[in-house]
Design an enzyme around this catalytic site. Structure first.
Site, mmCIF file in Angstrom:
data_model
loop_
_atom_site.group_PDB
_atom_site.id
_atom_site.type_symbol
_atom_site.label_atom_id
_atom_site.label_comp_id
_atom_site.label_asym_id
_atom_site.label_seq_id
_atom_site.Cartn_x
_atom_site.Cartn_y
_atom_site.Cartn_z
ATOM 1 N N THR A 72 85.641 -40.024 -5.387
ATOM 2 C CA THR A 72 85.351 -39.813 -6.807
ATOM 3 C C THR A 72 86.556 -39.150 -7.476
ATOM 4 O O THR A 72 87.022 -39.591 -8.538
ATOM 5 C CB THR A 72 84.089 -38.937 -6.982
ATOM 6 N N ASN A 151 80.312 -51.544 -2.795
ATOM 7 C CA ASN A 151 79.418 -50.700 -2.008
ATOM 8 C C ASN A 151 77.975 -51.197 -1.984
ATOM 9 O O ASN A 151 77.236 -50.895 -1.069
ATOM 10 C CB ASN A 151 79.469 -49.261 -2.522
ATOM 11 N N GLN A 179 85.027 -48.366 0.670
ATOM 12 C CA GLN A 179 84.171 -49.102 1.608
ATOM 13 C C GLN A 179 84.987 -50.006 2.524
ATOM 14 O O GLN A 179 84.467 -50.497 3.524
ATOM 15 C CB GLN A 179 83.150 -49.955 0.835
ATOM 16 N N SER A 199 87.830 -42.243 1.136
ATOM 17 C CA SER A 199 86.911 -41.116 1.284
ATOM 18 C C SER A 199 86.607 -40.871 2.758
ATOM 19 O O SER A 199 86.496 -41.808 3.540
ATOM 20 C CB SER A 199 85.611 -41.421 0.533
ATOM 21 N N GLY A 200 86.446 -39.601 3.143
ATOM 22 C CA GLY A 200 86.193 -39.260 4.545
ATOM 23 C C GLY A 200 84.805 -39.636 5.040
ATOM 24 O O GLY A 200 84.652 -40.203 6.115
ATOM 25 N N HIS A 201 83.781 -39.333 4.222
ATOM 26 C CA HIS A 201 82.412 -39.436 4.759
ATOM 27 C C HIS A 201 81.881 -40.859 4.830
ATOM 28 O O HIS A 201 80.786 -41.082 5.340
ATOM 29 C CB HIS A 201 81.457 -38.527 3.976
ATOM 30 N N THR A 237 94.290 -24.331 -2.604
ATOM 31 C CA THR A 237 94.433 -24.201 -1.150
ATOM 32 C C THR A 237 93.751 -25.376 -0.455
ATOM 33 O O THR A 237 92.608 -25.708 -0.761
ATOM 34 C CB THR A 237 93.828 -22.861 -0.678
ATOM 35 N N CYS A 325 67.165 -44.666 -9.964
ATOM 36 C CA CYS A 325 66.147 -44.044 -10.795
ATOM 37 C C CYS A 325 66.831 -43.007 -11.665
ATOM 38 O O CYS A 325 67.246 -41.965 -11.183
ATOM 39 C CB CYS A 325 65.104 -43.379 -9.911
HETATM 40 C C1 LIG Z 1 81.066 -43.569 -1.990
HETATM 41 C C2 LIG Z 1 81.996 -44.282 -2.878
HETATM 42 C C3 LIG Z 1 82.793 -43.589 -3.788
HETATM 43 C C4 LIG Z 1 82.705 -42.085 -3.954
HETATM 44 O O1 LIG Z 1 83.195 -41.417 -2.836
HETATM 45 P P1 LIG Z 1 82.955 -39.836 -2.659
HETATM 46 O O2 LIG Z 1 83.920 -39.458 -1.603
HETATM 47 O O3 LIG Z 1 81.538 -39.696 -2.235
HETATM 48 O O4 LIG Z 1 83.235 -39.189 -3.944
HETATM 49 C C5 LIG Z 1 83.661 -44.306 -4.575
HETATM 50 N N1 LIG Z 1 83.764 -45.636 -4.463
HETATM 51 C C6 LIG Z 1 83.006 -46.351 -3.605
HETATM 52 C C7 LIG Z 1 83.161 -47.825 -3.534
HETATM 53 C C8 LIG Z 1 82.098 -45.694 -2.784
HETATM 54 O O5 LIG Z 1 81.357 -46.406 -1.943
#
Ligand SMILES: *Cc1c(COP(=O)(O)O)cnc(C)c1O
Length: 393
Positions: A72, A151, A179, A199-201, A237, A325
């Protein structure tokens, strides 16, 4: 009860290999990477190793990788920062209608600030209309931002073709690859990608950390003002354990790309084939082949996605719907509507996103429960319809 997680497009579990790599920086090696003593130097070299790992994985120089708090932030920064730094060249931005909200909302904000934004249509499979890109690109276009893979429906864009057009027209090209990393091979320099969000997660790494690649020579305004971290462009930091985890997660995801994709793709295709066979009025949304190996997006006629999601949850199965929603009312997904999916089918859309640890057994269980749940909901829906019919008489 069996608990099965098929919402890996929303977030993924942290891999133990990544956690092990992070552990020292959550405990004894807590130094501030900006400090000059040994504690600081240990943290600093961990960050630089993570930067090298990401650079190697995506094919750029370490100095072109900036750490952020997630995709994000990377998306907000890329769009705001590149648009503002290049305003003297023009004020036109091109994106698509199916981007993540962190792109679309930033574009809306830039419009309020005087930029002109074109939102490209997609075809019924979710592919961006290249003919429209060629049509709308002009002398005042400064930035194109198109996601690598969606996504919701998993469609993978023709990124190389878009990068080529951008290069030919001398326009900066950013892609949200959140993705796609780990599913698609990237070599950003070779491909001519100027900026890319990670993104890491979403790849079995930690939450709250991400990266933005920015090609040398592309000008971008700072995201955070303050200290000299991240070449003075993103002060604050550094999230040392997070960055270490991200570096390892990207390394693993790209190292095991072939093996992981093949395994997951086989499960995906088996799932789709079985479900379409067993459940009438089922439709696959998105591209049949050019799609993320772990993404399944199905619409079930006469079924509300929300109800199906809750019913599956009662059976220990986690999935998500195409609708969000918002403030009490169910709004259809902007992605499905851009693809021209009829509103009732969009309401029935459910996303199953597989993970690295998903097994054939999991899939068999989910198929079995899915058949039951859809049948149950269709019965209820038919009953309430005949009820309405009676009231009308
Ligand atoms: C999850 C996602 C994001 C946002 O990533 P975050 O690290 O959760 O902020 C942005 N773009 C796509 C395509 C995503 O799937």
């Amino acid at each position: 009860m069996n608990k099965i997680y098929l919402d890996n497009a929303a977030t993924t579990p942290l891999s133990s290999e990544v956690l092990n790599e992070m552990m020292p920086y959550l405990t004894g090696d807590f130094g501030n990477p900006n400090s000059l003593h040994s504690f600081g130097r240990t943290a600093k070299s961990a960050i630089e190793l993570a930067r090298e790992r990401i650079a190697r994985a995506i094919g750029c120089e370490p100095s072109e990788v900036y750490f952020t708090s997630g995709a994000t932030e990377s998306n907000n920064w890329a769009l705001n920062g590149i648009a503002k730094a290049n305003r003297h060249k023009g004020n036109h931005i091109i994106t698509s209608k199916i981007e993540h909200p962190s792109i679309l909302e930033t574009c809306k904000k830039l419009e309020r600030e005087g930029f002109r934004v074109t939102y490209l249509d997609v075809d019924e499979m979710g592919l961006v209309r290249i003919d429209q890109l060629l049509h709308y690109i002009g002398a005042d276009t400064i930035l194109i931002s198109i996601m690598s893979a969606n996504n919701e429906v998993g469609t993978i864009q023709n990124i190389q073709a878009i990068a080529n057009i951008a290069k030919e027209k001398n326009v900066i090209f950013h892609t949200d690859a959140t993705q796609a990393v780990g599913a698609v091979s990237f070599s950003v320099r070779e491909m001519g990608i100027d900026a890319m969000s990670i993104s890491g997660h979403k790849l079995n790494g930690p939450k709250g950390v991400g990266a933005l690649y920015v090609h040398d020579g592309v000008v971008i305004t700072p995201f955070m003002n303050g200290g000299e971290q991240e070449s003075g462009l993103r002060a604050g930091t550094s999230n040392v354990p997070g960055i270490v985890g991200l570096g390892k997660a990207v390394e693993i995801a790209t190292r095991d790309i072939m093996a992981n994709s093949k395994k997951v793709r086989e499960l995906r295709d088996y799932f789709i084939k079985k479900v379409v066979e067993l459940i009438p009025m089922t439709q696959l949304n998105g591209h049949p082949v050019q799609r993320l190996p772990n993404n399944i997006n199905l619409s079930f006629g006469m079924v509300e996605g929300e109800s199906l999601m809750y019913l599956l949850d009662l059976n220990g199965i986690a999935v998500s719907t195409g609708s969000a929603c918002s403030s009490g009312s169910v709004e259809n997904s902007h992605v499905l509507s851009a693809m021209g999916i009829a509103p009732d089918l969009a309401q029935g859309a459910v996303r199953f996103s597989l993970g690295r640890n998903t097994t054939k057994q999991d899939i068999e269980y989910v198929i079995e429960k899915l058949v039951e749940c859809v049948e149950k909901l269709r019965k209820i829906s038919a009953m309430s319809k005949s009820q309405v019919g009676k009231e009308d008489e």
